[in-house]
Enzyme design. Structure first.
Site: not given
Length: 158
Positions: A23, A59, A82, A87, A89, A128
Site C-alpha cells: 500500500f 500485515e 501510514v 477517520t 483508521h 521522508r
C-alpha cells in the site's frame, strides 16, 4: 570502568529480511531501495537480503514473525507508510503496527526495525522517503546493522 557494548556499522556476514507494505507502493518502493542501498554499502551481500511484500502495513508484524521463525536473519527491517486520513483508521493502524513490530522483536530476541513512515500528509511521507528529510528505509537499515552487531556482541560476551 564500566564495560560498554556498542554495535558497529559493518554489515559483512549479516543476513537481513525486509518486509515491505505494498500500500502506497510509490513511497514504500523508495524505502526499500534506500534500505537495500544502505545494506549493500555497509558490506551486506545482495544474496543475504530477502524481501517479502505484504498488502499493507497492518500485515507487517505477522510476516516479520514468520520470517524470523526460519532462523535465517540477523535482523528484519519493516517498511511501510501510514498516512492520516479523515477517520481514526490512521491511529489504529499506526499504533498496532508499532506494537506488533516491537512485540516480534521482544519475543524473538532478534532486532526488528520499525521503518514505517507515519505522516499527516502524502507530501510528508514522500519527503521522508528520500527527498528532503532523508530516507527512512536507509535509516532503518543502518539501525538494523547496528542492532544486529550489538546483539552478537552481547551474546558472545556471556
Amino acid at each position: 570502568m564500566a564495560k560498554v557494548f556498542e554495535g558497529h556499522l559493518i554489515g559483512e556476514g549479516l543476513r537481513f529480511g525486509i518486509v515491505v507494505a505494498r500500500f502506497n507502493e510509490f513511497i514504500t518502493h523508495k524505502l526499500l531501495s534506500g534500505a537495500q542501498d544502505a545494506l549493500i554499502r555497509h558490506g551486506v551481500a545482495e544474496n543475504d537480503i530477502e524481501v517479502a511484500w505484504v498488502p499493507g502495513a497492518f500485515e507487517i508484524p505477522l510476516v516479520a514473525r514468520r520470517m524470523l521463525a526460519r532462523n535465517r536473519y540477523d535482523a528484519v527491517l519493516c517498511l511501510g507508510t501510514v498516512i492520516r486520513g479523515g477517520t481514526p483508521h490512521f491511529e489504529y493502524v499506526a499504533s498496532e503496527v508499532a506494537k506488533g513490530v516491537a512485540k516480534v522483536g521482544l519475543e524473538t530476541g532478534t532486532p526488528v526495525i520499525f521503518g514505517v513512515i507515519t505522516a499527516d500528509t502524502i507530501e510528508q511521507a514522500i519527503e521522508r522517503a528520500g527527498t528532503k528529510a532523508g530516507n527512512k528505509g536507509w535509516q532503518a537499515a543502518v539501525s538494523g546493522i547496528e542492532m544486529a552487531n550489538l546483539v552478537r556482541r552481547l551474546e558472545s560476551s556471556s
